[in-house]
Motif scaffolding. Sequence first.
Motif, PDB file in Angstrom:
ATOM      1  N   ILE A  12       4.149 -33.792  25.827  1.00 11.97           N
ATOM      2  CA  ILE A  12       5.357 -32.995  25.630  1.00 11.97           C
ATOM      3  C   ILE A  12       6.554 -33.874  25.981  1.00 11.97           C
ATOM      4  O   ILE A  12       6.587 -34.478  27.047  1.00 11.97           O
ATOM      5  CB  ILE A  12       5.372 -31.747  26.558  1.00 11.97           C
ATOM      6  CG1 ILE A  12       4.080 -30.939  26.447  1.00 11.97           C
ATOM      7  CG2 ILE A  12       6.593 -30.890  26.301  1.00 11.97           C
ATOM      8  CD1 ILE A  12       3.896 -30.213  25.142  1.00 11.97           C
ATOM      9  N   CYS A  13       7.520 -33.911  25.081  1.00 12.70           N
ATOM     10  CA  CYS A  13       8.713 -34.719  25.327  1.00 12.70           C
ATOM     11  C   CYS A  13       9.486 -34.161  26.518  1.00 12.70           C
ATOM     12  O   CYS A  13       9.755 -32.961  26.582  1.00 12.70           O
ATOM     13  CB  CYS A  13       9.598 -34.713  24.081  1.00 12.70           C
ATOM     14  SG  CYS A  13      11.170 -35.558  24.343  1.00 12.70           S
ATOM     15  N   GLU A  14       9.843 -35.048  27.468  1.00 11.96           N
ATOM     16  CA  GLU A  14      10.539 -34.547  28.659  1.00 11.96           C
ATOM     17  C   GLU A  14      12.018 -34.252  28.389  1.00 11.96           C
ATOM     18  O   GLU A  14      12.680 -33.599  29.192  1.00 11.96           O
ATOM     19  CB  GLU A  14      10.363 -35.503  29.847  1.00 11.96           C
ATOM     20  CG  GLU A  14      10.980 -36.857  29.676  1.00 11.96           C
ATOM     21  CD  GLU A  14      10.814 -37.754  30.920  1.00 11.96           C
ATOM     22  OE1 GLU A  14      11.497 -38.767  30.987  1.00 11.96           O
ATOM     23  OE2 GLU A  14      10.009 -37.402  31.811  1.00 11.96           O
ATOM     24  N   GLU A  15      12.539 -34.741  27.266  1.00 10.46           N
ATOM     25  CA  GLU A  15      13.918 -34.433  26.903  1.00 10.46           C
ATOM     26  C   GLU A  15      14.040 -33.080  26.208  1.00 10.46           C
ATOM     27  O   GLU A  15      14.820 -32.222  26.610  1.00 10.46           O
ATOM     28  CB  GLU A  15      14.466 -35.504  25.960  1.00 10.46           C
ATOM     29  CG  GLU A  15      15.075 -36.723  26.645  1.00 10.46           C
ATOM     30  CD  GLU A  15      16.262 -36.377  27.528  1.00 10.46           C
ATOM     31  OE1 GLU A  15      16.231 -36.771  28.715  1.00 10.46           O
ATOM     32  OE2 GLU A  15      17.204 -35.699  27.055  1.00 10.46           O
ATOM     33  N   CYS A  16      13.290 -32.908  25.103  1.00  8.27           N
ATOM     34  CA  CYS A  16      13.503 -31.727  24.265  1.00  8.27           C
ATOM     35  C   CYS A  16      12.364 -30.713  24.353  1.00  8.27           C
ATOM     36  O   CYS A  16      12.487 -29.609  23.830  1.00  8.27           O
ATOM     37  CB  CYS A  16      13.714 -32.153  22.805  1.00  8.27           C
ATOM     38  SG  CYS A  16      12.242 -32.889  22.065  1.00  8.27           S
ATOM     39  N   GLY A  17      11.246 -31.081  25.031  1.00 12.85           N
ATOM     40  CA  GLY A  17      10.148 -30.135  25.192  1.00 12.85           C
ATOM     41  C   GLY A  17       9.270 -29.954  23.965  1.00 12.85           C
ATOM     42  O   GLY A  17       8.385 -29.104  23.963  1.00 12.85           O
ATOM     43  N   LEU A  73       8.770 -39.596  25.831  1.00  8.74           N
ATOM     44  CA  LEU A  73       9.790 -39.116  24.895  1.00  8.74           C
ATOM     45  C   LEU A  73       9.224 -39.067  23.478  1.00  8.74           C
ATOM     46  O   LEU A  73       8.467 -39.956  23.078  1.00  8.74           O
ATOM     47  CB  LEU A  73      11.003 -40.052  24.902  1.00  8.74           C
ATOM     48  CG  LEU A  73      11.811 -40.142  26.191  1.00  8.74           C
ATOM     49  CD1 LEU A  73      12.866 -41.215  26.065  1.00  8.74           C
ATOM     50  CD2 LEU A  73      12.445 -38.811  26.543  1.00  8.74           C
ATOM     51  N   CYS A  74       9.622 -38.057  22.700  1.00  7.78           N
ATOM     52  CA  CYS A  74       9.272 -38.033  21.293  1.00  7.78           C
ATOM     53  C   CYS A  74      10.101 -39.102  20.571  1.00  7.78           C
ATOM     54  O   CYS A  74      11.067 -39.633  21.127  1.00  7.78           O
ATOM     55  CB  CYS A  74       9.513 -36.643  20.699  1.00  7.78           C
ATOM     56  SG  CYS A  74      11.249 -36.231  20.489  1.00  7.78           S
ATOM     57  N   ILE A  75       9.734 -39.376  19.337  1.00  4.91           N
ATOM     58  CA  ILE A  75      10.377 -40.477  18.627  1.00  4.91           C
ATOM     59  C   ILE A  75      11.880 -40.217  18.445  1.00  4.91           C
ATOM     60  O   ILE A  75      12.694 -41.139  18.551  1.00  4.91           O
ATOM     61  CB  ILE A  75       9.648 -40.781  17.288  1.00  4.91           C
ATOM     62  CG1 ILE A  75      10.126 -42.078  16.675  1.00  4.91           C
ATOM     63  CG2 ILE A  75       9.762 -39.618  16.304  1.00  4.91           C
ATOM     64  CD1 ILE A  75       9.681 -43.308  17.426  1.00  4.91           C
ATOM     65  N   ASP A  76      12.263 -38.966  18.230  1.00  7.58           N
ATOM     66  CA  ASP A  76      13.686 -38.643  18.054  1.00  7.58           C
ATOM     67  C   ASP A  76      14.482 -38.911  19.329  1.00  7.58           C
ATOM     68  O   ASP A  76      15.547 -39.540  19.288  1.00  7.58           O
ATOM     69  CB  ASP A  76      13.861 -37.168  17.656  1.00  7.58           C
ATOM     70  CG  ASP A  76      13.385 -36.922  16.224  1.00  7.58           C
ATOM     71  OD1 ASP A  76      13.225 -37.910  15.478  1.00  7.58           O
ATOM     72  OD2 ASP A  76      13.173 -35.751  15.878  1.00  7.58           O
ATOM     73  N   CYS A  77      13.960 -38.435  20.456  1.00  4.74           N
ATOM     74  CA  CYS A  77      14.669 -38.637  21.721  1.00  4.74           C
ATOM     75  C   CYS A  77      14.681 -40.110  22.100  1.00  4.74           C
ATOM     76  O   CYS A  77      15.662 -40.609  22.659  1.00  4.74           O
ATOM     77  CB  CYS A  77      14.036 -37.807  22.826  1.00  4.74           C
ATOM     78  SG  CYS A  77      14.258 -36.040  22.580  1.00  4.74           S
ATOM     79  N   LYS A  78      13.588 -40.816  21.776  1.00  5.30           N
ATOM     80  CA  LYS A  78      13.533 -42.250  22.056  1.00  5.30           C
ATOM     81  C   LYS A  78      14.603 -42.989  21.246  1.00  5.30           C
ATOM     82  O   LYS A  78      15.307 -43.843  21.778  1.00  5.30           O
ATOM     83  CB  LYS A  78      12.128 -42.782  21.730  1.00  5.30           C
ATOM     84  CG  LYS A  78      11.915 -44.236  22.048  1.00  5.30           C
ATOM     85  CD  LYS A  78      12.000 -44.480  23.542  1.00  5.30           C
ATOM     86  CE  LYS A  78      11.998 -45.968  23.861  1.00  5.30           C
ATOM     87  NZ  LYS A  78      12.311 -46.194  25.279  1.00  5.30           N
TER      88      LYS A  78
HETATM   89 ZN   LIG Z   1      12.242 -35.144  22.347  1.00  3.34          ZN
END
Ligand SMILES: [Zn+2]
Length: 121
Positions: free
Chosen positions: A82-87, A103-108
Amino acid sequence: MNQRQLKSFRELLSGRRQELLDEADRTVNGMTDSKENFPEPADRAALESDRNALLRIRDRERKLISKIDSALQRIEDGTYGICEECGEPIGVERLKARPVTTLCIDCKSDQEAEERRQRGA
Ligand SMILES: [Zn+2]
């Protein structure tokens, strides 16, 4: 992510962690062995820079081990993947490539763009 996938990530991460610990052991042994074998000053300087290189490698290993530890902890907590930025779910393909990522690729990409902006400023 299903239990089977979680289990395979746990095995992957534990195996990688063990490899790093084995390498760290070898690094320490290499350092103590070679100390006696190079008494000349020039060799001592070379040894010193080897030593610094080894210390940098060990520092990276230590950081990676701590990332692996927190990834394993997230598997236990049920928050792994689970992405820690956006969940949002990070995605199994991305996790296979980088199992310790948080992080997911978008948040990264956002984070990297932000870092580039900060460096440029
Ligand atoms: Zn994310």
